[in-house]
Design a protein around this motif. Sequence first.
Motif, PDB file in Angstrom:
ATOM      1  N   SER A 163       9.785  -6.687  11.112  1.00 55.79           N
ATOM      2  CA  SER A 163       8.788  -7.313  11.951  1.00 55.79           C
ATOM      3  C   SER A 163       7.840  -7.426  12.650  1.00 55.79           C
ATOM      4  O   SER A 163       7.870  -9.221  11.777  1.00 55.79           O
ATOM      5  CB  SER A 163       7.158  -5.646  11.542  1.00 55.79           C
ATOM      6  N   THR A 212       2.753   0.482   2.661  1.00 55.07           N
ATOM      7  CA  THR A 212       3.263  -0.008   3.756  1.00 55.07           C
ATOM      8  C   THR A 212       2.991  -1.603   3.593  1.00 55.07           C
ATOM      9  O   THR A 212       2.795  -1.609   2.142  1.00 55.07           O
ATOM     10  CB  THR A 212       1.871  -0.400   4.866  1.00 55.07           C
ATOM     11  N   CYS A 213       3.870  -2.427   3.758  1.00 52.46           N
ATOM     12  CA  CYS A 213       4.500  -3.718   3.068  1.00 52.46           C
ATOM     13  C   CYS A 213       4.729  -4.506   3.732  1.00 52.46           C
ATOM     14  O   CYS A 213       5.104  -4.680   5.303  1.00 52.46           O
ATOM     15  CB  CYS A 213       5.628  -4.078   1.934  1.00 52.46           C
ATOM     16  N   HIS A 259      -3.158  -5.016  11.932  1.00 49.87           N
ATOM     17  CA  HIS A 259      -2.179  -3.984  11.841  1.00 49.87           C
ATOM     18  C   HIS A 259      -1.478  -4.322  10.660  1.00 49.87           C
ATOM     19  O   HIS A 259      -0.657  -3.979   9.682  1.00 49.87           O
ATOM     20  CB  HIS A 259      -1.592  -5.016  12.254  1.00 49.87           C
ATOM     21  N   THR A 260      -2.567  -4.254   9.428  1.00 49.67           N
ATOM     22  CA  THR A 260      -2.210  -4.502   7.938  1.00 49.67           C
ATOM     23  C   THR A 260      -3.552  -4.203   7.172  1.00 49.67           C
ATOM     24  O   THR A 260      -4.589  -4.070   7.973  1.00 49.67           O
ATOM     25  CB  THR A 260      -2.208  -5.644   7.527  1.00 49.67           C
ATOM     26  N   ARG A 277       1.158  -0.894   0.056  1.00 49.88           N
ATOM     27  CA  ARG A 277       0.104  -0.205  -0.337  1.00 49.88           C
ATOM     28  C   ARG A 277       0.862   0.894  -0.004  1.00 49.88           C
ATOM     29  O   ARG A 277       1.960   1.341   0.963  1.00 49.88           O
ATOM     30  CB  ARG A 277      -1.344  -0.152   1.271  1.00 49.88           C
ATOM     31  N   THR A 323       5.373  -0.428   8.224  1.00 53.70           N
ATOM     32  CA  THR A 323       4.955   1.351   7.496  1.00 53.70           C
ATOM     33  C   THR A 323       6.252   1.803   7.815  1.00 53.70           C
ATOM     34  O   THR A 323       7.024   2.305   8.175  1.00 53.70           O
ATOM     35  CB  THR A 323       3.421   1.830   7.642  1.00 53.70           C
ATOM     36  N   LYS A 382       3.373   7.411   2.070  1.00 55.25           N
ATOM     37  CA  LYS A 382       3.862   5.895   3.554  1.00 55.25           C
ATOM     38  C   LYS A 382       4.129   5.050   2.458  1.00 55.25           C
ATOM     39  O   LYS A 382       2.563   5.118   1.839  1.00 55.25           O
ATOM     40  CB  LYS A 382       3.521   5.964   4.717  1.00 55.25           C
ATOM     41  N   TRP A 410       4.358  -6.887   9.192  1.00 57.56           N
ATOM     42  CA  TRP A 410       3.761  -5.610   7.954  1.00 57.56           C
ATOM     43  C   TRP A 410       5.272  -4.387   8.917  1.00 57.56           C
ATOM     44  O   TRP A 410       4.979  -4.572  10.584  1.00 57.56           O
ATOM     45  CB  TRP A 410       2.533  -5.536   7.783  1.00 57.56           C
TER      46      TRP A 410
END
Length: 376
Positions: A182, A176-177, A252-253, A165, A188, A174, A186
Motif C-alpha cells: 500500500s 488492518t495491518c 488512513h490508520t 486491528r 485492510t 476484516k 496500511w
Amino acid sequence: MFPETIGIMFDSRMYRGIPAGRTGQESLANYEQAAACYGLTPCFLRLEDIDLDHKTCLAYVKKEGRYVRERMPLPSVIHNRSLQLRGAEQRQITRLLLQGIQIYNVRNRYRKDYVHEMLRHDPFLKDHLPQAVKATPETLIYMMEHYKDLIIKPCNGSVGHGIMRLFQQNRHWKLTCETRASRKGWATFRLNRGQLPTAILRRIFHHAYLIEERIPLIRYEGRPIDLRVSVQRGEDGLWSVTGMFAKAAPAHTFVTNIAQGGKVMTVAEALGLTAPSMELFQLESRIGMVALRIARTLAASLPHLADLGLDLGITRSGQVFFIECNGRDQRYGFLKAGMKDHWLLTYNKPIAYGRLLLDQNSLIPRQPQTYDRGLY
C-alpha cells in the motif's frame, strides 16, 4: 578538578551524533539547562565506554560551546536513556548496580503482557484496563467470539510497528495491518467466513503478541485519539504528572503514534474546547489520578523507575483506560503541541530527581542496587 556531574546514558546511534548536535528528538540544550538549575554538569556517555575497574568513563562534556570527549570519573548517578537488550549489556548494568552506581530508569522497555499483568493485580486499576490475553490460536478464537473489535500488538514492539486491528463489519471480519503493497503503508483485507487470519497466526507463532479489546476512543475530526501523559519523579522523589497532550490517528490508520503520522495537540483542542473549563480540569484530574496509580503500581515491582510516558484512552462516557507504558518517553510531542514549558519540564524533573539521589549519596553509605532481569 571535575565539576559535580550527572550521567546521561545514550545508545551508540544517539551518542555518535553529539559532536554535530544530531541527536534526533533528544535535546542536549534542555539537559544542559536543567542540570544548571541544580548545580550540575551533564556528561553524555555510552555503556560500552565505562571502565568499571577504574571507575572512569569516556564521555562528552560541553566546553567553550562545543562537546569534547574526554576520560573522567564515572558519575555516581546516571539517567538511562538507552536500550540495553543484549545479555552482555544487561550483565554490565548489573555490575554497575552492584558497585553502587545509581542508575534510574535502569530498564526502559518492558514487555506489554508483563506490564498488563502487573497492573491487573491492582484492584483500583482493573476497571481501567482493556480485556487482554497473550496471543495464541486458542485465545484468538476466544477473543473473536467475545469482542467485535480487537487490537493485536507485539509485546516488544514500539512506535506502532507490527500493530494490527481485527474487526467485524457488516458481519464480515476484516484485518488492518502494515503492508508494503500500500502507498500509505496500511491496508485492510476482508477475511473469508470461518477463516482465521493467516497473517496473525504466522506472527504469533514466531513472536509474542498481546490481543486486546479495542477501546471505543473519543474522536477528533472522526479520528480516534489517545493521550500521552508524562509521569515523573522530581526533586522530592515523589511521582507527579508533568503534563499531557493528545494524539490523533492519521486518516488512513487507527494508530496514534507520532512516528506513524499522528497529529499532536493539546487536550483542550482535542476536545473542541477553546478555553480551559471546569470540565477539562475535572477530566485531567481523573486522568492524572489513573496515571499516578499506574506509575506507583509499576514502581512497586520494577526498581529504579523515574520517568514514564503513559498512553491512556478516554471513551465518550469519560472512562479512562490504560493503553501502553513507555519507559523512554521521547517528550517532543509537548513541543509539537505548542507546550514548550511542559517540554522543558520533562527534562528538568528527571534531573531534579538525579540531584536528590546525589544528595542522598553524600549523606548515607551506598547500598548496592539490584534489578529483576526477567521482564524484557
